[in-house]
Design a protein around this motif. Structure first.
Motif, PDB file in Angstrom:
ATOM      1  N   GLN A  11      92.887  -8.794 -13.530  1.00  0.00           N
ATOM      2  CA  GLN A  11      91.427  -8.104 -13.083  1.00  0.00           C
ATOM      3  C   GLN A  11      91.723  -6.736 -12.939  1.00  0.00           C
ATOM      4  N   GLU A  12      92.924  -6.683 -11.937  1.00  0.00           N
ATOM      5  CA  GLU A  12      93.195  -5.380 -12.235  1.00  0.00           C
ATOM      6  C   GLU A  12      93.038  -4.735 -13.246  1.00  0.00           C
ATOM      7  N   GLU A  13      94.181  -5.251 -14.287  1.00  0.00           N
ATOM      8  CA  GLU A  13      93.587  -4.294 -15.410  1.00  0.00           C
ATOM      9  C   GLU A  13      92.716  -4.326 -16.300  1.00  0.00           C
ATOM     10  N   LEU A  14      92.193  -4.662 -16.126  1.00  0.00           N
ATOM     11  CA  LEU A  14      90.531  -4.955 -16.557  1.00  0.00           C
ATOM     12  C   LEU A  14      89.561  -3.727 -15.732  1.00  0.00           C
ATOM     13  N   TYR A  15      89.956  -3.724 -14.342  1.00  0.00           N
ATOM     14  CA  TYR A  15      89.520  -2.852 -14.196  1.00  0.00           C
ATOM     15  C   TYR A  15      89.893  -1.133 -14.483  1.00  0.00           C
ATOM     16  N   GLU A  16      90.929  -1.068 -14.999  1.00  0.00           N
ATOM     17  CA  GLU A  16      92.007  -0.023 -15.640  1.00  0.00           C
ATOM     18  C   GLU A  16      91.389   0.704 -16.711  1.00  0.00           C
ATOM     19  N   MET A  17      90.854  -0.473 -18.011  1.00  0.00           N
ATOM     20  CA  MET A  17      90.507  -0.198 -19.463  1.00  0.00           C
ATOM     21  C   MET A  17      88.739   0.937 -18.768  1.00  0.00           C
ATOM     22  N   THR A  18      89.371   1.173 -20.170  1.00  0.00           N
ATOM     23  CA  THR A  18      87.702   1.844 -20.794  1.00  0.00           C
ATOM     24  C   THR A  18      87.321   1.929 -21.878  1.00  0.00           C
ATOM     25  N   PHE A  19      86.282   2.134 -22.085  1.00  0.00           N
ATOM     26  CA  PHE A  19      84.971   1.468 -22.808  1.00  0.00           C
ATOM     27  C   PHE A  19      84.295   2.195 -23.060  1.00  0.00           C
ATOM     28  N   GLU A  20      83.682   2.600 -24.756  1.00  0.00           N
ATOM     29  CA  GLU A  20      82.640   3.459 -25.397  1.00  0.00           C
ATOM     30  C   GLU A  20      82.228   2.930 -25.724  1.00  0.00           C
ATOM     31  N   SER A  21      81.331   3.421 -25.907  1.00  0.00           N
ATOM     32  CA  SER A  21      79.796   3.215 -27.259  1.00  0.00           C
ATOM     33  C   SER A  21      79.098   4.661 -27.142  1.00  0.00           C
ATOM     34  N   SER A  22      78.313   4.401 -28.853  1.00  0.00           N
ATOM     35  CA  SER A  22      77.001   5.597 -28.896  1.00  0.00           C
ATOM     36  C   SER A  22      76.542   5.241 -29.896  1.00  0.00           C
ATOM     37  N   ALA A  23      75.213   5.931 -29.201  1.00  0.00           N
ATOM     38  CA  ALA A  23      74.347   5.670 -30.198  1.00  0.00           C
ATOM     39  C   ALA A  23      73.678   6.753 -31.005  1.00  0.00           C
ATOM     40  N   GLY A  24      72.692   6.442 -32.064  1.00  0.00           N
ATOM     41  CA  GLY A  24      72.492   8.406 -32.488  1.00  0.00           C
ATOM     42  C   GLY A  24      72.698   8.540 -33.784  1.00  0.00           C
ATOM     43  N   GLY A  25      74.362   7.755 -34.510  1.00  0.00           N
ATOM     44  CA  GLY A  25      75.332   8.336 -34.864  1.00  0.00           C
ATOM     45  C   GLY A  25      76.118   9.154 -34.563  1.00  0.00           C
ATOM     46  N   GLY A  26      76.371   9.195 -33.454  1.00  0.00           N
ATOM     47  CA  GLY A  26      77.394   9.166 -31.734  1.00  0.00           C
ATOM     48  C   GLY A  26      77.162  10.653 -31.164  1.00  0.00           C
ATOM     49  N   MET A  27      75.217  10.358 -31.585  1.00  0.00           N
ATOM     50  CA  MET A  27      74.924  12.585 -30.768  1.00  0.00           C
ATOM     51  C   MET A  27      75.265  12.498 -29.028  1.00  0.00           C
ATOM     52  N   VAL A  28      75.108   9.869 -28.916  1.00  0.00           N
ATOM     53  CA  VAL A  28      75.185  10.091 -27.209  1.00  0.00           C
ATOM     54  C   VAL A  28      76.026   9.089 -27.118  1.00  0.00           C
ATOM     55  N   LYS A  29      77.106   9.597 -26.315  1.00  0.00           N
ATOM     56  CA  LYS A  29      78.746   8.581 -25.994  1.00  0.00           C
ATOM     57  C   LYS A  29      77.929   8.276 -24.202  1.00  0.00           C
ATOM     58  N   VAL A  30      78.662   7.283 -23.952  1.00  0.00           N
ATOM     59  CA  VAL A  30      78.466   6.903 -23.093  1.00  0.00           C
ATOM     60  C   VAL A  30      80.133   5.574 -22.746  1.00  0.00           C
ATOM     61  N   THR A  31      80.613   6.605 -21.613  1.00  0.00           N
ATOM     62  CA  THR A  31      82.182   5.876 -21.487  1.00  0.00           C
ATOM     63  C   THR A  31      81.947   5.107 -19.613  1.00  0.00           C
ATOM     64  N   ALA A  32      82.399   3.952 -19.868  1.00  0.00           N
ATOM     65  CA  ALA A  32      82.356   3.257 -18.557  1.00  0.00           C
ATOM     66  C   ALA A  32      83.996   2.872 -18.764  1.00  0.00           C
ATOM     67  N   ASN A  33      83.956   2.642 -17.230  1.00  0.00           N
ATOM     68  CA  ASN A  33      85.608   1.710 -17.124  1.00  0.00           C
ATOM     69  C   ASN A  33      85.024   0.059 -17.034  1.00  0.00           C
ATOM     70  N   GLY A  34      86.189  -0.746 -16.264  1.00  0.00           N
ATOM     71  CA  GLY A  34      86.325  -2.716 -16.526  1.00  0.00           C
ATOM     72  C   GLY A  34      85.405  -2.952 -15.229  1.00  0.00           C
ATOM     73  N   LYS A  35      85.005  -1.461 -14.127  1.00  0.00           N
ATOM     74  CA  LYS A  35      83.718  -1.988 -12.349  1.00  0.00           C
ATOM     75  C   LYS A  35      82.686  -2.075 -13.880  1.00  0.00           C
ATOM     76  N   LYS A  36      82.764  -1.550 -14.695  1.00  0.00           N
ATOM     77  CA  LYS A  36      81.673  -1.448 -14.721  1.00  0.00           C
ATOM     78  C   LYS A  36      80.592   0.077 -14.572  1.00  0.00           C
ATOM     79  N   GLU A  37      81.235   1.324 -14.194  1.00  0.00           N
ATOM     80  CA  GLU A  37      80.826   1.779 -13.911  1.00  0.00           C
ATOM     81  C   GLU A  37      80.678   2.995 -15.094  1.00  0.00           C
ATOM     82  N   ILE A  38      79.724   3.820 -15.384  1.00  0.00           N
ATOM     83  CA  ILE A  38      80.118   4.977 -15.847  1.00  0.00           C
ATOM     84  C   ILE A  38      80.642   6.238 -15.570  1.00  0.00           C
ATOM     85  N   THR A  39      81.653   6.008 -16.590  1.00  0.00           N
ATOM     86  CA  THR A  39      82.300   7.312 -16.008  1.00  0.00           C
ATOM     87  C   THR A  39      81.766   8.984 -16.681  1.00  0.00           C
ATOM     88  N   ASP A  40      81.203   9.140 -18.022  1.00  0.00           N
ATOM     89  CA  ASP A  40      81.379   9.712 -18.709  1.00  0.00           C
ATOM     90  C   ASP A  40      79.527   9.313 -20.079  1.00  0.00           C
TER      91      ASP A  40
END
Length: 105
Positions: free
Chosen positions: A25-54
């Motif tokens: 769970q600690e390792e999961l919390y430290e992971m970073t996830f990224e998704s984009s929409a509109g061909g990369g026009m919008v990018k959202v980054t979150a951590n493993g705690k489901k907090e939007i970080t960027d």
């Protein structure tokens, strides 16, 4: 008290599994996830705690006459990144609940 040894072994196994779960769970919390929409026009980054970080928004997609499109892109990217976190959480933590009735996650 013949069953005492078995109970102690079971408790030790449970403690080992709990430590492994906490580490996973600690390792999961430290992971970073990224998704984009509109061909990369919008990018959202979150951590493993489901907090939007960027959130990154390309200037080209900012159109005062079409705010709804930007909102839709943000929602799409955000929902996708949170789904990625959920999927990874289920994959990671599910290994500890295999065969358990009802599971834990």
């Amino acid at each position: 008290m013949r069953g005492g040894g078995n109970m102690n072994n079971m408790m030790k196994q449970m403690q080992k599994m709990q430590k492994k779960m906490m580490k996973a769970q600690e390792e999961l919390y430290e992971m970073t996830f990224e998704s984009s929409a509109g061909g990369g026009m919008v990018k959202v980054t979150a951590n493993g705690k489901k907090e939007i970080t960027d959130v990154e928004i390309d200037e080209e997609v900012v159109d005062p006459d079409d705010v709804e499109m930007l909102q839709d892109l943000i929602i799409t990217a955000t929902n996708d990144v949170l789904k990625q976190v959920d999927d990874k959480t289920n994959d990671t933590m599910g290994q500890f609940t295999k065969g358990m009735p009802g599971g834990m996650f």
